[in-house]
Design a protein around this motif. Structure first.
Motif, PDB file in Angstrom:
ATOM      1  N   LYS A 348       1.578 -13.265  -2.882  1.00 23.43           N
ATOM      2  CA  LYS A 348       2.676 -12.512  -2.278  1.00 23.43           C
ATOM      3  C   LYS A 348       3.311 -13.302  -1.134  1.00 23.43           C
ATOM      4  O   LYS A 348       2.671 -14.177  -0.547  1.00 23.43           O
ATOM      5  CB  LYS A 348       2.158 -11.155  -1.771  1.00 23.43           C
ATOM      6  N   ASP A 365       3.709  -2.154  -5.325  1.00 22.61           N
ATOM      7  CA  ASP A 365       4.706  -2.266  -6.395  1.00 22.61           C
ATOM      8  C   ASP A 365       4.698  -0.937  -7.139  1.00 22.61           C
ATOM      9  O   ASP A 365       3.623  -0.402  -7.416  1.00 22.61           O
ATOM     10  CB  ASP A 365       4.345  -3.381  -7.383  1.00 22.61           C
ATOM     11  N   GLU A 373       7.711  -3.452 -13.317  1.00 23.88           N
ATOM     12  CA  GLU A 373       8.000  -3.368 -11.878  1.00 23.88           C
ATOM     13  C   GLU A 373       9.425  -2.872 -11.611  1.00 23.88           C
ATOM     14  O   GLU A 373      10.393  -3.495 -12.002  1.00 23.88           O
ATOM     15  CB  GLU A 373       7.808  -4.746 -11.237  1.00 23.88           C
TER      16      GLU A 373
HETATM   17 MG    MG Z   1       8.118  -8.158  -6.844  1.00 22.92          MG
END
Ligand code: MG
Ligand code: 4AD
Length: 450
Positions: A348, A365, A373
């Motif tokens: 991330k 998410d 997503e």
């Molecule tokens: Mg993303």
């Protein structure tokens, strides 16, 4: 002043004459009359127009009208004896504004494939399905703005040209002046924004609760049904907010805009439910009532490892979840939207807040059936020392982001936000399986015809 067909059909009874302007969808001749189906884009339904052979231009023009011709009709609205419609327009005068040669006009009465329609993106909004997508997209956009307005958020227009790469994934399109510049136009390399988040954080630390809703760009070479090179993103950013408050806002926003669209666009949604995704209305209503499933990344990986499904990308702790994994969670295991939290920090971006375990970050998410997503967000790292360490580890030039670090030097606060891909939301609401159908002029690798 011409009346919109949507209003005529809603109000039903109108005294006296009305003028309607639109495009002919079909013409049918019976005896001494012709029936024209006219659509003006204000709604899915056509208005039936009755043209008597006694009209002055009947033989010369009206009898030759076909799909795509534009007309202005003066007439009187009357109750219709025909099934499936309450009113029809008895024409007193029909002026042909523009002809459409049936030999060459690509949109004939038969149903065209969405792939074919993509090849004529300048004509496709004239079809029922793509016209409905445009109306639903517009309504969703209004619903997003009114959701934030009701909650006291301030809208910020973050820059489209930027010198910072928020996601740090090297997917920025470069911007140059075009005259073979020797010096960069902005004094340093600039590009099209991948996200307005970093600038939204600046305003969140002054105004508390802000959001930005604008175009974003990614030069990633993914030719999938969920990726565009140019897409729109909704990005709220809130001071004095942690991960759970972030998730609450995202859930409330999804429920509010879906509730709005169910109430505002019932006919368009029925069309999608019948022809695009069977069970769409049921799926949308379920989002309103059900609590979303919350699981950590570690739990999600454990669940996926148990699945016999032979994934193309094998699952183990530390991998980035692929679309096939996200869809397995939402479509097979939980059959509902799922919020996955606490991803490994290694996959991330630098700005996400490090958890106490020092392995994971306070990320979330939201995954939804059919898409994967839909939302990506996190609590942000508000501690200067940890943030600088993570940025250095990510190879970021701290000098360039000194302004961002100032937010942590002066009055830093816990804060959080998320990004919701607007086209993916429109996909979810319309049931369109390909993202190219839900934006007027899609931009994808090798494709930008106008
Ligand atoms: Mg993303
Ligand atoms: O997960 P992403 O990359 O997150 C960010 O950019 C954060 N800075 C947002 C924030 O926290 N303010 O992108 C957010 C969302 C994704 O969940 C997805 O819905 C959508 O943007 N998205 C795309 N949509 C269409 N085409 C693409 N190429 C997309 N990339 C991301």
């Amino acid at each position: 002043m011409a009346k919109r067909i949507q209003h005529l059909l809603q109000d039903k009874v109108v005294d006296g004459q009305v003028t309607v302007q639109g495009w002919v969808r079909t013409r049918r001749d019976t005896g001494s009359f012709s029936f024209l189906e006219v659509n003006d884009g204000s709604c899915l339904a056509n208005l039936q127009v009755i043209a008597d052979e006694k009209l002055e231009n009947y033989g010369r023009e009206i009898c030759k009208l076909g799909a795509g011709c534009s007309v202005e009709i003066l007439g009187t609205l009357q109750e219709s004896p025909a099934k499936g419609q309450d009113v029809e327009l008895l024409a007193e005068k029909i002026a042909v504004l523009g002809w459409a040669d049936p030999e060459t006009y690509p949109l004939q009465k038969k149903r065209h494939s969405l792939e074919f329609l993509r090849s004529i993106s300048h004509l496709r909004p004239r079809t029922n399905a793509l016209g409905a997508v445009a109306r639903v997209r517009s309504q969703l956009s209004f619903a997003v703005h009114s959701f934030f307005k009701q909650r006291g958020f301030v809208q910020i227009h973050t820059p489209i040209i930027t010198t910072s790469d928020c996601e740090g994934a090297g997917e920025m399109f470069q911007v140059a002046s075009g005259d073979g510049e020797k010096e960069p136009f902005f004094g340093k390399p600039a590009g099209l924004t991948v996200s307005g988040q970093l600038q939204a954080e600046v305003y969140a630390q002054a105004l508390g609760q802000v959001y930005t809703f604008g175009p974003t760009f990614r030069a990633e070479n993914s030719n999938t049904s969920r990726h565009l090179a140019e897409f729109w993103m909704i990005e709220p950013e809130m001071s004095f907010c942690d991960l759970s408050c972030d998730m609450e806002l995202a859930t409330a926003m999804l429920q509010a805009v879906i509730g709005d669209i169910l109430a505002s666009c019932p006919e368009d949604l029925v069309l999608f439910d019948r022809f695009i995704e069977k069970g769409l209305l049921k799926k949308l209503r379920k989002v309103l009532d059900a609590d979303f499933v919350h699981i950590t990344y570690s739990k999600a990986v454990a669940m996926l490892e148990k699945q016999a499904a032979d994934f193309q990308y094998p699952v183990s702790w530390g991998i980035d979840l692929q679309s096939e994994h996200e869809r397995c969670l939402t479509e097979k295991i939980y059959k509902s939207p799922v919020i996955v939290t606490d991803y490994p920090s290694s996959i991330k971006p630098f700005y996400m807040r490090l958890n106490d375990d020092e392995q994971t970050v306070a990320a979330m998410d939201i995954l939804v059936p059919g898409i994967g997503e839909l939302v990506g967000g996190s609590q942000r790292e508000e501690r200067l020392d940890i943030l600088t360490k993570r940025m250095t580890a990510a190879g970021i030039d701290l000098q360039e982001y000194d302004w961002y670090l100032d937010l942590r030097r002066y009055g830093t606060v816990p804060h959080a936000g998320f990004g919701l891909g607007f086209e993916r939301l429109v996909q979810f609401v319309t049931g369109m399986t390909n993202i190219r159908e839900v934006i007027p002029f899609p931009r994808t690798p090798g494709f930008a015809p106008c």
